[in-house]
Design an enzyme around this catalytic site. Structure first.
Site, PDB file in Angstrom:
ATOM      1  N   HIS A 284      21.927 -51.641  35.643  1.00  9.96           N
ATOM      2  CA  HIS A 284      21.664 -51.369  34.120  1.00  9.96           C
ATOM      3  C   HIS A 284      20.867 -49.959  33.926  1.00  9.96           C
ATOM      4  O   HIS A 284      20.253 -49.629  34.925  1.00  9.96           O
ATOM      5  CB  HIS A 284      21.127 -52.430  33.217  1.00  9.96           C
ATOM      6  CG  HIS A 284      22.261 -53.473  32.866  1.00  9.96           C
ATOM      7  ND1 HIS A 284      23.399 -53.320  32.031  1.00  9.96           N
ATOM      8  CD2 HIS A 284      22.252 -54.831  33.375  1.00  9.96           C
ATOM      9  CE1 HIS A 284      24.140 -54.435  32.088  1.00  9.96           C
ATOM     10  NE2 HIS A 284      23.353 -55.331  32.688  1.00  9.96           N
TER      11      HIS A 284
ATOM     12  N   ASP B 107      22.202 -44.239  30.154  1.00  7.68           N
ATOM     13  CA  ASP B 107      23.701 -44.554  29.932  1.00  7.68           C
ATOM     14  C   ASP B 107      24.402 -43.151  29.005  1.00  7.68           C
ATOM     15  O   ASP B 107      25.330 -43.119  29.354  1.00  7.68           O
ATOM     16  CB  ASP B 107      23.604 -45.861  28.753  1.00  7.68           C
ATOM     17  CG  ASP B 107      23.490 -47.192  29.471  1.00  7.68           C
ATOM     18  OD1 ASP B 107      23.621 -47.240  30.615  1.00  7.68           O
ATOM     19  OD2 ASP B 107      23.568 -48.361  28.816  1.00  7.68           O
TER      20      ASP B 107
END
Length: 394
Positions: free
Chosen positions: A136, A166
Protein backbone atom coordinates in the site's frame (compact mmCIF):
# COMPACT_ATOMS: atom_id res chain seq x y z
CA UNK A 1 -11.85 8.01 -31.93
CA UNK A 2 -15.51 8.82 -31.41
CA UNK A 3 -16.88 12.19 -32.45
CA UNK A 4 -17.23 14.41 -29.35
CA UNK A 5 -20.78 14.94 -28.10
CA UNK A 6 -21.78 18.60 -28.25
CA UNK A 7 -23.07 18.31 -24.71
CA UNK A 8 -19.81 16.94 -23.30
CA UNK A 9 -17.22 19.39 -22.00
CA UNK A 10 -13.49 19.01 -21.47
CA UNK A 11 -10.43 18.72 -23.71
CA UNK A 12 -10.62 14.91 -23.79
CA UNK A 13 -14.16 14.77 -25.17
CA UNK A 14 -14.33 11.89 -27.63
CA UNK A 15 -11.58 9.85 -25.97
CA UNK A 16 -12.83 6.45 -24.86
CA UNK A 17 -11.35 4.81 -21.77
CA UNK A 18 -11.92 1.33 -20.35
CA UNK A 19 -11.16 1.13 -16.62
CA UNK A 20 -10.85 -2.34 -15.11
CA UNK A 21 -12.19 -1.56 -11.66
CA UNK A 22 -9.89 -1.63 -8.66
CA UNK A 23 -9.21 0.64 -5.69
CA UNK A 24 -6.98 3.64 -5.05
CA UNK A 25 -4.82 5.26 -7.71
CA UNK A 26 -6.33 3.52 -10.76
CA UNK A 27 -9.85 4.85 -10.16
CA UNK A 28 -8.49 8.30 -9.30
CA UNK A 29 -6.53 8.41 -12.57
CA UNK A 30 -9.64 7.36 -14.48
CA UNK A 31 -11.65 10.04 -12.65
CA UNK A 32 -9.17 12.69 -13.75
CA UNK A 33 -9.51 11.55 -17.37
CA UNK A 34 -13.30 11.56 -16.98
CA UNK A 35 -13.24 15.03 -15.41
CA UNK A 36 -11.37 16.23 -18.50
CA UNK A 37 -14.14 14.94 -20.74
CA UNK A 38 -13.15 11.37 -21.60
CA UNK A 39 -15.90 8.76 -21.87
CA UNK A 40 -14.75 6.41 -19.11
CA UNK A 41 -16.46 3.04 -18.82
CA UNK A 42 -15.64 1.31 -15.57
CA UNK A 43 -15.79 -2.47 -15.76
CA UNK A 44 -17.01 -3.52 -12.33
CA UNK A 45 -17.02 -7.08 -11.10
CA UNK A 46 -20.07 -8.75 -9.57
CA UNK A 47 -20.11 -7.87 -5.89
CA UNK A 48 -18.10 -4.65 -6.14
CA UNK A 49 -14.43 -3.70 -6.01
CA UNK A 50 -13.77 -4.24 -2.31
CA UNK A 51 -13.60 -0.61 -1.13
CA UNK A 52 -15.49 -0.15 2.13
CA UNK A 53 -17.52 2.85 0.98
CA UNK A 54 -21.06 3.21 -0.31
CA UNK A 55 -20.68 3.50 -4.12
CA UNK A 56 -23.01 6.50 -4.02
CA UNK A 57 -20.31 8.46 -2.16
CA UNK A 58 -17.23 7.29 -4.07
CA UNK A 59 -16.52 10.49 -5.96
CA UNK A 60 -13.53 8.89 -7.70
CA UNK A 61 -16.20 7.27 -9.88
CA UNK A 62 -17.87 10.54 -10.88
CA UNK A 63 -18.26 11.39 -14.57
CA UNK A 64 -17.95 7.68 -15.44
CA UNK A 65 -20.33 4.97 -16.58
CA UNK A 66 -20.32 1.41 -15.24
CA UNK A 67 -20.88 -2.04 -16.68
CA UNK A 68 -20.54 -5.31 -14.80
CA UNK A 69 -18.46 -8.10 -16.29
CA UNK A 70 -17.27 -11.25 -14.54
CA UNK A 71 -13.77 -11.67 -15.93
CA UNK A 72 -13.68 -15.24 -14.60
CA UNK A 73 -16.76 -16.24 -16.62
CA UNK A 74 -16.26 -18.06 -19.91
CA UNK A 75 -17.16 -14.99 -21.97
CA UNK A 76 -15.75 -12.37 -19.58
CA UNK A 77 -12.55 -11.58 -21.47
CA UNK A 78 -14.36 -11.46 -24.82
CA UNK A 79 -16.81 -8.91 -23.47
CA UNK A 80 -14.01 -6.66 -22.24
CA UNK A 81 -12.12 -7.09 -25.52
CA UNK A 82 -15.24 -5.98 -27.36
CA UNK A 83 -14.95 -2.70 -25.45
CA UNK A 84 -11.22 -2.57 -26.18
CA UNK A 85 -12.03 -2.69 -29.90
CA UNK A 86 -13.68 0.73 -29.49
CA UNK A 87 -11.35 2.26 -26.91
CA UNK A 88 -8.41 4.61 -27.00
CA UNK A 89 -7.13 3.79 -23.50
CA UNK A 90 -7.36 0.93 -21.00
CA UNK A 91 -6.38 1.27 -17.33
CA UNK A 92 -5.80 -1.68 -14.99
CA UNK A 93 -4.30 -2.01 -11.52
CA UNK A 94 -3.77 -5.75 -11.05
CA UNK A 95 -0.58 -7.42 -9.92
CA UNK A 96 1.77 -8.18 -12.80
CA UNK A 97 0.53 -11.14 -14.82
CA UNK A 98 -3.07 -11.12 -13.55
CA UNK A 99 -4.52 -9.30 -16.58
CA UNK A 100 -2.68 -11.74 -18.86
CA UNK A 101 -4.13 -14.73 -17.01
CA UNK A 102 -7.59 -13.22 -17.34
CA UNK A 103 -7.17 -12.81 -21.09
CA UNK A 104 -7.11 -9.00 -21.11
CA UNK A 105 -3.37 -8.32 -20.98
CA UNK A 106 -1.54 -6.01 -23.39
CA UNK A 107 -0.86 -8.70 -26.00
CA UNK A 108 -4.51 -9.75 -26.22
CA UNK A 109 -5.69 -6.15 -26.30
CA UNK A 110 -3.20 -4.97 -28.91
CA UNK A 111 -4.08 -7.92 -31.12
CA UNK A 112 -7.58 -6.46 -31.25
CA UNK A 113 -6.63 -2.76 -31.21
CA UNK A 114 -3.00 -1.95 -32.12
CA UNK A 115 -3.48 1.74 -31.33
CA UNK A 116 -4.61 1.17 -27.74
CA UNK A 117 -2.78 2.90 -24.88
CA UNK A 118 -2.58 0.27 -22.13
CA UNK A 119 -2.05 1.91 -18.73
CA UNK A 120 -0.79 -0.26 -15.86
CA UNK A 121 -1.01 1.10 -12.32
CA UNK A 122 0.95 -0.72 -9.60
CA UNK A 123 2.91 0.09 -6.49
CA UNK A 124 6.12 -1.80 -7.23
CA UNK A 125 6.04 -1.83 -11.04
CA UNK A 126 5.84 -4.61 -13.60
CA UNK A 127 9.24 -6.11 -12.75
CA UNK A 128 11.76 -6.20 -9.91
CA UNK A 129 12.15 -8.32 -6.76
CA UNK A 130 9.01 -6.88 -5.13
CA UNK A 131 6.76 -6.84 -8.21
CA UNK A 132 4.59 -9.72 -6.98
CA UNK A 133 4.37 -8.50 -3.38
CA UNK A 134 1.26 -6.89 -1.90
CA UNK A 135 1.62 -3.34 -0.70
CA UNK A 136 0.00 0.00 0.00
CA UNK A 137 0.93 3.66 -0.27
CA UNK A 138 2.83 3.78 3.02
CA UNK A 139 5.23 0.99 2.01
CA UNK A 140 5.93 2.50 -1.40
CA UNK A 141 6.81 5.94 -0.07
CA UNK A 142 8.81 4.35 2.75
CA UNK A 143 11.24 2.69 0.34
CA UNK A 144 11.64 5.79 -1.83
CA UNK A 145 12.90 7.93 1.05
CA UNK A 146 9.85 10.17 0.78
CA UNK A 147 8.19 9.08 4.02
CA UNK A 148 11.44 9.47 5.94
CA UNK A 149 11.52 13.17 5.04
CA UNK A 150 8.19 14.02 6.64
CA UNK A 151 7.65 14.87 10.29
CA UNK A 152 9.48 16.05 13.37
CA UNK A 153 12.99 14.72 14.03
CA UNK A 154 12.03 13.46 17.49
CA UNK A 155 8.86 11.69 16.30
CA UNK A 156 8.16 8.81 13.91
CA UNK A 157 7.71 9.87 10.27
CA UNK A 158 4.33 11.51 9.70
CA UNK A 159 1.96 9.66 7.35
CA UNK A 160 0.63 12.08 4.67
CA UNK A 161 -2.64 10.13 4.15
CA UNK A 162 -2.29 8.38 0.77
CA UNK A 163 -1.76 11.57 -1.19
CA UNK A 164 1.99 11.40 -1.91
CA UNK A 165 2.11 7.78 -3.06
CA UNK A 166 -1.22 6.67 -4.47
CA UNK A 167 -2.33 9.92 -6.04
CA UNK A 168 0.74 12.11 -6.65
CA UNK A 169 3.31 9.39 -7.37
CA UNK A 170 0.76 7.01 -8.85
CA UNK A 171 -2.38 8.46 -10.44
CA UNK A 172 -0.87 11.67 -11.76
CA UNK A 173 2.10 9.90 -13.33
CA UNK A 174 -0.21 7.34 -14.92
CA UNK A 175 -2.31 10.14 -16.44
CA UNK A 176 0.77 11.97 -17.73
CA UNK A 177 2.01 8.72 -19.27
CA UNK A 178 -1.35 7.87 -20.80
CA UNK A 179 -1.74 11.31 -22.36
CA UNK A 180 1.82 11.23 -23.74
CA UNK A 181 1.26 7.75 -25.19
CA UNK A 182 -2.11 8.83 -26.59
CA UNK A 183 -0.39 11.72 -28.39
CA UNK A 184 2.11 9.24 -29.84
CA UNK A 185 -0.66 6.83 -30.85
CA UNK A 186 -2.56 9.58 -32.63
CA UNK A 187 0.56 10.52 -34.55
CA UNK A 188 1.71 7.00 -35.46
CA UNK A 189 -1.27 4.68 -35.06
CA UNK A 190 0.74 2.59 -32.63
CA UNK A 191 -0.26 2.07 -29.03
CA UNK A 192 1.98 1.01 -26.18
CA UNK A 193 2.08 -0.04 -22.54
CA UNK A 194 2.50 2.62 -19.83
CA UNK A 195 4.07 1.12 -16.69
CA UNK A 196 3.22 3.55 -13.89
CA UNK A 197 4.73 2.43 -10.58
CA UNK A 198 4.18 4.42 -7.41
CA UNK A 199 7.80 3.85 -6.35
CA UNK A 200 8.94 5.48 -9.60
CA UNK A 201 6.58 8.43 -9.37
CA UNK A 202 7.16 9.11 -5.68
CA UNK A 203 10.92 9.00 -6.27
CA UNK A 204 10.60 11.36 -9.23
CA UNK A 205 8.73 13.86 -7.06
CA UNK A 206 11.86 14.28 -4.93
CA UNK A 207 14.13 15.20 -7.87
CA UNK A 208 14.88 18.70 -6.56
CA UNK A 209 15.66 17.37 -3.09
CA UNK A 210 18.15 14.83 -4.48
CA UNK A 211 19.89 17.66 -6.29
CA UNK A 212 20.08 19.64 -3.06
CA UNK A 213 21.49 16.61 -1.22
CA UNK A 214 24.20 16.26 -3.87
CA UNK A 215 25.02 19.94 -3.59
CA UNK A 216 25.23 19.81 0.21
CA UNK A 217 22.16 21.98 0.60
CA UNK A 218 19.92 19.36 2.21
CA UNK A 219 20.63 17.19 5.24
CA UNK A 220 19.36 13.64 4.86
CA UNK A 221 17.29 13.72 8.04
CA UNK A 222 13.91 15.07 9.12
CA UNK A 223 13.33 18.55 10.45
CA UNK A 224 16.74 19.93 9.54
CA UNK A 225 16.08 21.70 6.27
CA UNK A 226 14.45 24.70 4.68
CA UNK A 227 11.28 22.94 3.49
CA UNK A 228 10.76 20.11 5.98
CA UNK A 229 9.88 22.01 9.13
CA UNK A 230 13.47 22.57 10.23
CA UNK A 231 13.26 26.24 9.31
CA UNK A 232 11.46 28.47 11.86
CA UNK A 233 9.96 30.66 9.14
CA UNK A 234 8.59 27.71 7.15
CA UNK A 235 6.34 25.63 9.36
CA UNK A 236 3.20 25.51 11.47
CA UNK A 237 2.43 27.11 14.82
CA UNK A 238 -0.29 26.52 17.40
CA UNK A 239 -2.63 29.37 18.25
CA UNK A 240 -4.39 30.26 21.51
CA UNK A 241 -7.46 28.18 20.63
CA UNK A 242 -5.53 25.02 19.75
CA UNK A 243 -5.69 25.65 16.00
CA UNK A 244 -2.71 26.25 13.71
CA UNK A 245 -1.22 28.82 11.36
CA UNK A 246 1.15 28.00 8.48
CA UNK A 247 4.14 30.25 7.82
CA UNK A 248 6.08 30.22 4.55
CA UNK A 249 8.06 33.47 4.69
CA UNK A 250 11.14 32.18 2.86
CA UNK A 251 12.30 35.16 0.82
CA UNK A 252 13.81 38.15 2.63
CA UNK A 253 11.04 40.62 1.72
CA UNK A 254 8.32 38.24 2.90
CA UNK A 255 10.26 37.42 6.06
CA UNK A 256 10.64 41.10 6.83
CA UNK A 257 6.89 41.64 6.51
CA UNK A 258 6.15 38.58 8.62
CA UNK A 259 8.52 39.68 11.41
CA UNK A 260 7.07 43.20 11.36
CA UNK A 261 3.48 42.01 11.59
CA UNK A 262 4.13 39.44 14.29
CA UNK A 263 6.05 42.01 16.29
CA UNK A 264 9.49 40.40 16.57
CA UNK A 265 11.77 42.98 14.94
CA UNK A 266 14.34 42.55 17.68
CA UNK A 267 15.00 38.95 16.68
CA UNK A 268 14.81 39.45 12.89
CA UNK A 269 18.59 38.94 12.28
CA UNK A 270 18.25 35.32 13.47
CA UNK A 271 17.00 34.42 9.98
CA UNK A 272 20.56 34.16 8.68
CA UNK A 273 22.08 32.62 11.80
CA UNK A 274 21.40 28.89 11.96
CA UNK A 275 22.66 28.84 15.54
CA UNK A 276 19.78 31.14 16.50
CA UNK A 277 16.99 29.28 14.67
CA UNK A 278 15.93 27.62 17.93
CA UNK A 279 15.64 31.01 19.61
CA UNK A 280 13.64 32.36 16.66
CA UNK A 281 11.31 29.36 16.68
CA UNK A 282 10.64 29.74 20.41
CA UNK A 283 9.82 33.42 19.98
CA UNK A 284 7.45 32.78 17.07
CA UNK A 285 5.82 29.90 18.94
CA UNK A 286 5.17 32.05 21.99
CA UNK A 287 3.78 34.92 19.92
CA UNK A 288 1.30 32.77 17.98
CA UNK A 289 -0.10 31.38 21.23
CA UNK A 290 -1.23 34.86 22.26
CA UNK A 291 -4.12 34.99 19.77
CA UNK A 292 -6.66 32.67 18.17
CA UNK A 293 -6.42 31.38 14.63
CA UNK A 294 -9.20 33.73 13.53
CA UNK A 295 -7.43 36.70 15.09
CA UNK A 296 -4.13 35.88 13.42
CA UNK A 297 -5.88 35.28 10.10
CA UNK A 298 -7.41 38.74 10.30
CA UNK A 299 -4.09 40.23 11.42
CA UNK A 300 -2.21 38.92 8.37
CA UNK A 301 -5.06 39.57 5.93
CA UNK A 302 -3.93 41.44 2.83
CA UNK A 303 -0.21 41.08 3.59
CA UNK A 304 2.63 39.37 1.73
CA UNK A 305 3.88 37.71 4.92
CA UNK A 306 2.96 34.29 3.46
CA UNK A 307 0.88 33.23 6.46
CA UNK A 308 -2.32 31.18 6.21
CA UNK A 309 -4.68 29.38 8.59
CA UNK A 310 -4.51 25.59 8.62
CA UNK A 311 -8.05 24.57 7.71
CA UNK A 312 -9.83 21.24 8.04
CA UNK A 313 -11.37 19.37 5.11
CA UNK A 314 -14.82 20.67 6.04
CA UNK A 315 -13.60 24.24 6.48
CA UNK A 316 -11.63 24.52 3.24
CA UNK A 317 -14.58 24.86 0.81
CA UNK A 318 -15.81 27.90 2.73
CA UNK A 319 -12.59 29.90 2.54
CA UNK A 320 -13.37 33.11 0.62
CA UNK A 321 -10.66 32.57 -1.99
CA UNK A 322 -11.55 28.93 -2.70
CA UNK A 323 -15.24 29.80 -2.74
CA UNK A 324 -14.66 32.66 -5.19
CA UNK A 325 -12.72 30.38 -7.53
CA UNK A 326 -15.16 27.50 -7.22
CA UNK A 327 -12.33 25.20 -6.14
CA UNK A 328 -14.98 22.98 -4.56
CA UNK A 329 -18.37 22.12 -5.94
CA UNK A 330 -21.54 20.47 -4.69
CA UNK A 331 -23.02 17.70 -6.79
CA UNK A 332 -25.70 15.28 -5.69
CA UNK A 333 -25.42 16.52 -2.12
CA UNK A 334 -21.67 15.81 -1.91
CA UNK A 335 -19.17 18.65 -1.48
CA UNK A 336 -16.10 17.70 -3.49
CA UNK A 337 -13.11 19.23 -5.29
CA UNK A 338 -14.00 20.61 -8.71
CA UNK A 339 -12.10 19.35 -11.77
CA UNK A 340 -8.57 20.71 -12.18
CA UNK A 341 -6.77 22.23 -13.99
CA UNK A 342 -8.93 24.71 -15.89
CA UNK A 343 -9.24 25.26 -19.62
CA UNK A 344 -10.27 28.43 -21.43
CA UNK A 345 -11.82 26.77 -24.49
CA UNK A 346 -12.94 23.36 -23.20
CA UNK A 347 -14.00 23.76 -19.57
CA UNK A 348 -14.38 20.62 -17.48
CA UNK A 349 -17.18 19.97 -15.02
CA UNK A 350 -18.75 17.41 -12.72
CA UNK A 351 -21.41 16.08 -15.08
CA UNK A 352 -22.60 13.02 -13.20
CA UNK A 353 -22.27 11.57 -9.72
CA UNK A 354 -20.49 8.32 -8.84
CA UNK A 355 -21.23 5.55 -11.33
CA UNK A 356 -23.31 2.77 -9.81
CA UNK A 357 -22.05 -0.73 -10.65
CA UNK A 358 -23.71 -2.01 -13.81
CA UNK A 359 -26.19 0.85 -14.09
CA UNK A 360 -25.03 1.94 -17.54
CA UNK A 361 -24.63 -1.39 -19.32
CA UNK A 362 -27.43 -0.90 -21.87
CA UNK A 363 -26.45 2.70 -22.54
CA UNK A 364 -22.77 1.85 -23.09
CA UNK A 365 -23.68 -1.12 -25.30
CA UNK A 366 -25.68 1.25 -27.48
CA UNK A 367 -23.24 4.19 -27.51
CA UNK A 368 -20.14 2.08 -28.11
CA UNK A 369 -22.00 -0.38 -30.36
CA UNK A 370 -20.90 -3.35 -28.24
CA UNK A 371 -23.81 -5.77 -28.15
CA UNK A 372 -21.65 -8.38 -26.37
CA UNK A 373 -22.10 -6.40 -23.14
CA UNK A 374 -25.73 -7.43 -22.99
CA UNK A 375 -24.93 -11.13 -22.51
CA UNK A 376 -25.79 -12.79 -19.18
CA UNK A 377 -23.23 -12.74 -16.36
CA UNK A 378 -22.36 -15.97 -14.59
CA UNK A 379 -20.50 -14.96 -11.40
CA UNK A 380 -17.65 -17.23 -10.39
CA UNK A 381 -16.44 -17.45 -6.80
CA UNK A 382 -13.41 -19.67 -7.20
CA UNK A 383 -9.82 -19.03 -8.11
CA UNK A 384 -8.04 -15.70 -8.28
CA UNK A 385 -10.04 -12.58 -7.56
CA UNK A 386 -8.51 -9.84 -9.73
CA UNK A 387 -10.10 -7.10 -7.63
CA UNK A 388 -8.89 -8.36 -4.26
CA UNK A 389 -6.47 -5.63 -3.09
CA UNK A 390 -4.19 -8.31 -1.64
CA UNK A 391 -3.71 -9.62 -5.20
CA UNK A 392 -3.41 -6.31 -6.99
CA UNK A 393 -0.34 -4.18 -7.51
CA UNK A 394 -1.67 -1.43 -5.26
Amino acid sequence: MAVPDKGVHGPLAGVRVVELAGIGPGPFAAMLLADLGADVVRVDRPGGAGLAIDPAYDVTNRNKRSVVVDLKAADGADRVLALVDRADVLIEGYRPGVAERLGVGPEACHARNPGLVYGRMTGWGQEGPLAQRAGHDIAYIALTGTLGMIGSPDQPPAVPANLVGDYAGGSLYLVVGVLAALHHARATGTGQVVDAAIVDGASHLSAMIHGMVAAGGWQDRRGANLLDGGCPFYGTYETADGQYMAVGALEQQFYDEFIELIGLREIAPARKDLARWGELRDAVTARFKTRTRAEWTAHFEGSDACVAPVLSLREAPHHPHLAARGTFTDHGGITQPAPAPRFSATPASVRTGPAQPGADTAEVARDWDVSALLGPDTPSHSGENPHDPTQEGV
